[in-house]
Design a protein around this motif. Sequence first.
Motif, PDB file in Angstrom:
ATOM      1  N   ARG A 126       0.865  -1.192   0.000  1.00  0.00           N
ATOM      2  CA  ARG A 126       0.000   0.000   0.000  1.00  0.00           C
ATOM      3  C   ARG A 126       0.891   1.229   0.000  1.00  0.00           C
ATOM      4  O   ARG A 126       1.626   1.478   0.958  1.00  0.00           O
ATOM      5  CB  ARG A 126      -0.940  -0.003   1.194  1.00  0.00           C
ATOM      6  N   LEU A 127       0.814   1.985  -1.070  1.00  0.00           N
ATOM      7  CA  LEU A 127       1.617   3.193  -1.242  1.00  0.00           C
ATOM      8  C   LEU A 127       0.684   4.380  -1.487  1.00  0.00           C
ATOM      9  O   LEU A 127      -0.251   4.294  -2.290  1.00  0.00           O
ATOM     10  CB  LEU A 127       2.577   3.058  -2.425  1.00  0.00           C
ATOM     11  N   ALA A 128       0.943   5.475  -0.805  1.00  0.00           N
ATOM     12  CA  ALA A 128       0.171   6.707  -1.007  1.00  0.00           C
ATOM     13  C   ALA A 128       1.059   7.714  -1.738  1.00  0.00           C
ATOM     14  O   ALA A 128       2.194   7.969  -1.318  1.00  0.00           O
ATOM     15  CB  ALA A 128      -0.309   7.268   0.323  1.00  0.00           C
ATOM     16  N   PHE A 129       0.533   8.287  -2.808  1.00  0.00           N
ATOM     17  CA  PHE A 129       1.275   9.241  -3.631  1.00  0.00           C
ATOM     18  C   PHE A 129       0.757  10.656  -3.358  1.00  0.00           C
ATOM     19  O   PHE A 129      -0.452  10.896  -3.373  1.00  0.00           O
ATOM     20  CB  PHE A 129       1.116   8.901  -5.110  1.00  0.00           C
ATOM     21  N   ILE A 138      -0.091  17.284  -0.894  1.00  0.00           N
ATOM     22  CA  ILE A 138      -1.490  17.044  -1.234  1.00  0.00           C
ATOM     23  C   ILE A 138      -1.652  15.609  -1.702  1.00  0.00           C
ATOM     24  O   ILE A 138      -0.955  15.163  -2.627  1.00  0.00           O
ATOM     25  CB  ILE A 138      -1.953  18.012  -2.336  1.00  0.00           C
ATOM     26  N   HIS A 139      -2.563  14.878  -1.069  1.00  0.00           N
ATOM     27  CA  HIS A 139      -2.780  13.484  -1.433  1.00  0.00           C
ATOM     28  C   HIS A 139      -3.394  13.383  -2.823  1.00  0.00           C
ATOM     29  O   HIS A 139      -4.357  14.077  -3.155  1.00  0.00           O
ATOM     30  CB  HIS A 139      -3.684  12.796  -0.414  1.00  0.00           C
ATOM     31  N   LEU A 140      -2.831  12.509  -3.645  1.00  0.00           N
ATOM     32  CA  LEU A 140      -3.324  12.306  -4.997  1.00  0.00           C
ATOM     33  C   LEU A 140      -4.079  10.989  -5.128  1.00  0.00           C
ATOM     34  O   LEU A 140      -5.252  10.968  -5.478  1.00  0.00           O
ATOM     35  CB  LEU A 140      -2.154  12.345  -5.993  1.00  0.00           C
ATOM     36  N   VAL A 141      -3.407   9.886  -4.825  1.00  0.00           N
ATOM     37  CA  VAL A 141      -4.025   8.575  -5.010  1.00  0.00           C
ATOM     38  C   VAL A 141      -3.254   7.560  -4.170  1.00  0.00           C
ATOM     39  O   VAL A 141      -2.072   7.759  -3.851  1.00  0.00           O
ATOM     40  CB  VAL A 141      -4.009   8.174  -6.507  1.00  0.00           C
ATOM     41  N   THR A 142      -3.937   6.480  -3.792  1.00  0.00           N
ATOM     42  CA  THR A 142      -3.312   5.402  -3.026  1.00  0.00           C
ATOM     43  C   THR A 142      -3.407   4.094  -3.814  1.00  0.00           C
ATOM     44  O   THR A 142      -4.474   3.772  -4.352  1.00  0.00           O
ATOM     45  CB  THR A 142      -3.986   5.228  -1.658  1.00  0.00           C
ATOM     46  N   TYR A 143      -2.292   3.401  -3.898  1.00  0.00           N
ATOM     47  CA  TYR A 143      -2.251   2.093  -4.555  1.00  0.00           C
ATOM     48  C   TYR A 143      -2.241   1.017  -3.481  1.00  0.00           C
ATOM     49  O   TYR A 143      -1.412   1.038  -2.574  1.00  0.00           O
ATOM     50  CB  TYR A 143      -0.995   1.975  -5.416  1.00  0.00           C
ATOM     51  N   TYR A 173       0.533   1.958 -12.193  1.00  0.00           N
ATOM     52  CA  TYR A 173      -0.773   2.460 -11.776  1.00  0.00           C
ATOM     53  C   TYR A 173      -0.722   3.968 -11.564  1.00  0.00           C
ATOM     54  O   TYR A 173      -1.600   4.709 -12.036  1.00  0.00           O
ATOM     55  CB  TYR A 173      -1.187   1.758 -10.489  1.00  0.00           C
ATOM     56  N   PHE A 174       0.305   4.446 -10.859  1.00  0.00           N
ATOM     57  CA  PHE A 174       0.415   5.879 -10.596  1.00  0.00           C
ATOM     58  C   PHE A 174       0.647   6.653 -11.888  1.00  0.00           C
ATOM     59  O   PHE A 174       0.056   7.729 -12.084  1.00  0.00           O
ATOM     60  CB  PHE A 174       1.553   6.157  -9.626  1.00  0.00           C
ATOM     61  N   ASN A 175       1.471   6.121 -12.768  1.00  0.00           N
ATOM     62  CA  ASN A 175       1.746   6.822 -14.020  1.00  0.00           C
ATOM     63  C   ASN A 175       0.487   6.933 -14.869  1.00  0.00           C
ATOM     64  O   ASN A 175       0.225   7.982 -15.484  1.00  0.00           O
ATOM     65  CB  ASN A 175       2.840   6.089 -14.798  1.00  0.00           C
ATOM     66  N   GLN A 176      -0.317   5.882 -14.887  1.00  0.00           N
ATOM     67  CA  GLN A 176      -1.579   5.935 -15.622  1.00  0.00           C
ATOM     68  C   GLN A 176      -2.531   6.961 -14.996  1.00  0.00           C
ATOM     69  O   GLN A 176      -3.215   7.702 -15.700  1.00  0.00           O
ATOM     70  CB  GLN A 176      -2.237   4.554 -15.646  1.00  0.00           C
ATOM     71  N   TRP A 177      -2.549   6.996 -13.667  1.00  0.00           N
ATOM     72  CA  TRP A 177      -3.387   7.981 -12.981  1.00  0.00           C
ATOM     73  C   TRP A 177      -2.958   9.397 -13.332  1.00  0.00           C
ATOM     74  O   TRP A 177      -3.796  10.275 -13.573  1.00  0.00           O
ATOM     75  CB  TRP A 177      -3.300   7.753 -11.473  1.00  0.00           C
ATOM     76  N   MET A 178      -1.655   9.624 -13.388  1.00  0.00           N
ATOM     77  CA  MET A 178      -1.143  10.949 -13.742  1.00  0.00           C
ATOM     78  C   MET A 178      -1.521  11.313 -15.172  1.00  0.00           C
ATOM     79  O   MET A 178      -1.904  12.451 -15.456  1.00  0.00           O
ATOM     80  CB  MET A 178       0.373  10.998 -13.563  1.00  0.00           C
TER      81      MET A 178
END
Length: 367
Positions: A126-129, A138-143, A173-178
């Motif tokens: 579980r990683l929070a970006f 500022i919280h963006l998304v959590t994987y 996942y994070f790169n796709q979210w970005m």
Amino acid sequence: MKISFYLKFLVLCCFLLCSFKAVSQEVKIKLRPHSRSQYQVDYHFGEILDLRKNKELIGEVFYVTKKRIPVSFEEELDPALLDYFNSQIDTASEDNRKIQVRILDLSIYESPNYATKLYEGELKLRLAFYFKGNLNPIHLVTYSNLVKYQRTANSINKLQEVTNEYLDQSLAYFNQWMDMNAGTNRDLAKSVRMNARYILPDIQNDTIFYNPNIPLNWEYFKDRPDPLSKFNATITCSFSVEGNAQLNDGIIQQNIFIKAFMLPNQSWVKNPDDYGINHEQKHFDLLKVIVDRLIYRLNNTELELEFFEAKINEMYFDAYREMNRIQELYDTQTQNGMDAEQQQKWNFLIVKALKGEWEDLEKELGN
């Protein structure tokens, strides 16, 4: 057998992006940065925070001794994961977003399955970006992911494969979210562009908006005169500021619409005459000058992304104070229009100021 296993292990390491060491008492995993980038991006990882309660261990697994042994990273996880993630991205420009990653969970647990003679394991990740600007992150998304696997007693390298694969998946996942959100998420905006302008609505019964082509007339002064006032007329005028913003390709387009107006139901006259209407018109003209100066400042001030709304408010209140100050100065020097010589001076000064020539006005203000 031990020598053969060790040789196979060395060969296997050549194909893995991470490597591990297994000794009789402990399994060590080492993150190795990728040899080439996987993604062209407009961000970089600037900080990794390991927030796990137990930063020393990932968990416990079974080894050839059939006893539980601890699993940990060979190097401190924060800098190792920072290098690991950054090795997979190619940042397109220097002006890119700084990302902080918080490790909330990274753990492995195994148990034996006596029926299959396999070890069954779980990897929790579980990683929070966060976006890290000049203010608080500022919280963006959590994987989050829970991976289940099976392995034989001798396939300790399964830990390496699973850890490597799902760390890579978290980055994907994070790169796709970005890619999906960077251009439309206000928290990720890279800059702000100001567009301030004067707007002229239609004339309303209770509001007269400043129009350079339509001068004031006494019909606009509808309030009942104050019999105790020593003045012949009073005009009530002010300005308003409205706005909206759009986000396009990471740039905030901040639109500011300003209106200058007088209120007929709060303005009055005792004895209408041409001289008097000129004095009141110049009050209205001065209001428009203040609005013009505010628009100029808004469009020509370099705004910091995190503070631009506060800066807009600050400039609005500065203009409001300037309006009160200059209107008072005008009435004081002209003695509310009774001093014809001073009135003539202000007539010329205001005509120039309406053209954007503010030097004489600023001298009067002491700026």
